[in-house]
Design an enzyme around this catalytic site. Structure first.
Site, PDB file in Angstrom:
ATOM      1  N   GLY A   1       1.166  -1.766   1.760  1.00 50.67           N
ATOM      2  CA  GLY A   1       1.814  -1.311   2.840  1.00 50.67           C
ATOM      3  C   GLY A   1       0.936  -0.067   3.701  1.00 50.67           C
ATOM      4  O   GLY A   1       0.240   0.115   4.744  1.00 50.67           O
TER       5      GLY A   1
ATOM      6  N   TYR B   1      -4.983  -5.582   4.852  1.00 50.24           N
ATOM      7  CA  TYR B   1      -3.855  -5.664   3.750  1.00 50.24           C
ATOM      8  C   TYR B   1      -4.340  -5.164   2.601  1.00 50.24           C
ATOM      9  O   TYR B   1      -5.087  -5.127   2.149  1.00 50.24           O
ATOM     10  CB  TYR B   1      -3.769  -7.196   3.508  1.00 50.24           C
ATOM     11  CG  TYR B   1      -4.389  -7.975   2.910  1.00 50.24           C
ATOM     12  CD1 TYR B   1      -4.379  -8.079   1.368  1.00 50.24           C
ATOM     13  CD2 TYR B   1      -5.049  -8.448   3.030  1.00 50.24           C
ATOM     14  CE1 TYR B   1      -4.985  -8.611   0.426  1.00 50.24           C
ATOM     15  CE2 TYR B   1      -6.317  -9.444   2.021  1.00 50.24           C
ATOM     16  CZ  TYR B   1      -6.099  -9.601   1.023  1.00 50.24           C
ATOM     17  OH  TYR B   1      -7.028 -10.412   0.739  1.00 50.24           O
ATOM     18  N   CYS B   2      -2.602  -4.859   1.824  1.00 44.58           N
ATOM     19  CA  CYS B   2      -3.228  -3.861   0.754  1.00 44.58           C
ATOM     20  C   CYS B   2      -1.944  -4.461  -0.152  1.00 44.58           C
ATOM     21  O   CYS B   2      -0.988  -5.843  -0.016  1.00 44.58           O
ATOM     22  CB  CYS B   2      -2.910  -2.728   1.122  1.00 44.58           C
ATOM     23  SG  CYS B   2      -1.441  -1.561   1.532  1.00 44.58           S
ATOM     24  N   THR B   3      -1.037  -3.221  -1.109  1.00 43.17           N
ATOM     25  CA  THR B   3      -0.470  -3.946  -2.269  1.00 43.17           C
ATOM     26  C   THR B   3       0.834  -4.188  -1.238  1.00 43.17           C
ATOM     27  O   THR B   3       2.623  -5.336  -0.685  1.00 43.17           O
ATOM     28  CB  THR B   3      -0.310  -3.278  -3.202  1.00 43.17           C
ATOM     29  OG1 THR B   3      -0.920  -3.342  -4.114  1.00 43.17           O
ATOM     30  CG2 THR B   3       1.407  -3.903  -3.907  1.00 43.17           C
TER      31      THR B   3
ATOM     32  N   ILE C   1       1.710  -6.879   0.325  1.00 44.03           N
ATOM     33  CA  ILE C   1       1.808  -8.104   0.163  1.00 44.03           C
ATOM     34  C   ILE C   1       2.671  -8.652  -0.712  1.00 44.03           C
ATOM     35  O   ILE C   1       3.583  -9.296  -0.796  1.00 44.03           O
ATOM     36  CB  ILE C   1       0.571  -8.459  -1.264  1.00 44.03           C
ATOM     37  CG1 ILE C   1      -0.792  -8.101  -0.876  1.00 44.03           C
ATOM     38  CG2 ILE C   1       0.855 -10.167  -2.012  1.00 44.03           C
ATOM     39  CD1 ILE C   1      -2.134  -7.780  -2.026  1.00 44.03           C
TER      40      ILE C   1
END
Length: 465
Positions: A323, A319-321, A348
């Protein structure tokens, strides 16, 4: 008592006058500033009577008339013709500001042809922010009225290769709206040229990648991991056989991450491939635990969570901020032989928007690359501020540390900055305090001053050098 739409119109007029006056002198009229603030607050409070006028009846009708004249201060008076304002929530919504982050991986070799028309359209519609164009697609974050932002996104998607942009919309606070329109004298110094909320300012850049992994040949258009919706994410990462990896940078993971996630402690996304190759070495004996150590900003060792079992786990979730990074990282892992790779769709931000806090496995706040600095559940603005020396998040406790100096340094960058760098930052800070906000129509030029103010301004400048 005036209705809230009337007060909003009054506040808008006051803000316009305040904006004009702020360019006449580096020290705007304090009474006007206070009046503007009161008008703005009143416009958000339906039952606050800011201006009483016997001509305006107190009724529950959907439309009321403006007063003929409003005195704002000893120096300013606004005369308004009677106007009937109708409460139309849809129109108000169209006029409110929104922030939309978007991206799309695509085969886009002629990306440079889009730069000039896209920048011209954003400037025409007063849409601000930053957009990156590359052979692998488009990535951006823009701010403007809903109608303006939608027109920009529609224009981008007139190219069939860019249709189906992955988008995340975020609300705009009143403070951010003030910065966007250039009405704030507290615009942060060196907040980042690509950050939204810089009115009449947009950057459209040409780069090799829309997100810098340092490997342009890795392309999610050819192969990519499996998207997992925010609603299904909890079940996936709760599986003990799934290794959850946070692909963001160390200053982002420091303020929040998913429970049990592995933190590579990378300082840039470009370091992720090296970390993977070091972390998952097949030559090591089976059954051993792998553990990566790194040094924090004070030079002390810190350890990440252990990755149990096989060196190349059967299932990986990332996951990241928003996508985009984990989508590209999933393509990289698949190219290295990983079999089952998942990533959080929308990142997120989408998770915090859709998953109730009572069901959430997220811990802390999420760093964002604009002047909000961090957001919490429901995308509400978080508690962190930004160190403009290193552009990393700082807490209230960090700002109590001896290494903290506004606009210069914080506990995370103090030791890495030379005395010369700190002095240059102090000089920029003094310049900012002397001449006001950065950006707006007078960016890069001395403010226009009246003759009786010229001597005072010259003294201010000499003192700041």
């Amino acid at each position: 008592m005036l209705s809230s739409p009337v007060l909003r119109c009054i506040a808008a007029s006051v803000r316009m006058l305040f904006s004009c006056s702020s360019h006449l002198s580096p020290n705007p009229n304090p009474s006007l500033h206070r009046t503007m603030k009161a008008a703005t607050e009143a416009s958000r409070t339906p039952h606050l009577s800011l201006f009483s006028n016997p001509m305006v009846p107190n009724s529950n009708s959907s439309s009321q008339a403006f007063p003929q004249s409003i005195t704002l201060s000893k120096c300013f008076s606004v005369t308004l013709s009677p106007v009937v304002v109708s409460e139309d929530s849809e129109v108000q919504s169209r006029d409110s500001l929104v922030v939309v982050s978007f991206y799309k991986f695509a085969d886009f070799p002629d990306h440079a042809d889009l730069r000039k028309p896209l920048k011209a359209l954003c400037e025409e519609l007063r849409v601000s922010g930053g957009i990156i164009l590359a052979p692998e697609g488009i990535n951006g974050s823009i701010c403007g009225t809903r109608e303006s932002v939608e027109r920009v996104l529609e224009f981008i998607q007139t190219d069939d290769r860019l249709k189906g942009l992955r988008q995340i919309e975020s609300p705009v606070s009143p403070e951010e709206e003030a910065i966007h329109h250039g009405h704030s004298n507290s615009s942060p110094l060196a907040a980042g040229e690509d950050a939204p909320f810089r009115w009449d300012h947009v950057r459209v850049k040409l780069k090799k990648e829309i997100v810098s992994l340092g490997m342009p040949t890795v392309s999610p258009t050819k192969r990519v991991g499996k998207y997992v919706s925010p609603r299904d994410w909890n079940a996936l990462i709760s599986d003990p056989d799934v290794v959850v990896i946070d692909v963001r940078n160390d200053y982002e993971t420091r303020i929040g991450r998913f429970k049990g996630a592995v933190d590579p402690y990378t300082t840039a996304f470009r370091e992720f491939p090296s970390w993977v190759e070091d972390q998952f070495q097949l030559a090591e004996p089976d059954g051993q635990h792998s553990q990566v150590e790194a040094n924090d900003s004070n030079g002390s060792p810190k350890k990440q969570a252990e990755v149990q079992g096989e060196k190349m786990p059967p299932r990986v979730a990332m996951y990241c901020t928003g996508g985009i990074r984990c989508e590209k990282a999933s393509s990289f892992l698949l190219s290295k032989g990983f079999k089952e790779v998942y990533h959080l769709e929308g990142g997120i931000l989408k998770y915090l928007e859709e998953v109730p806090e009572t069901e959430s496995l997220w811990e802390g706040e999420c760093f964002v690359f604009d002047k909000r600095v961090s957001v919490d559940h429901g995308l509400a603005q978080g508690t962190f501020k930004l160190c403009y020396g290193c552009k990393k998040p700082v807490s209230d406790a960090d700002m109590e540390a001896p290494e903290w100096e506004y606009g210069v340094s914080c506990p995370y960058c103090y030791s890495s900055k030379s005395n010369e760098e700190k002095e240059r930052a102090r000089a920029r800070q003094r310049q900012f305090e002397t001449w006001g906000i950065i950006g707006g129509p007078d960016k890069g030029r001395r403010p226009t001053v009246k003759k009786d103010d010229s001597e005072r301004c010259e003294n201010q400048l000499s003192n700041s050098v």
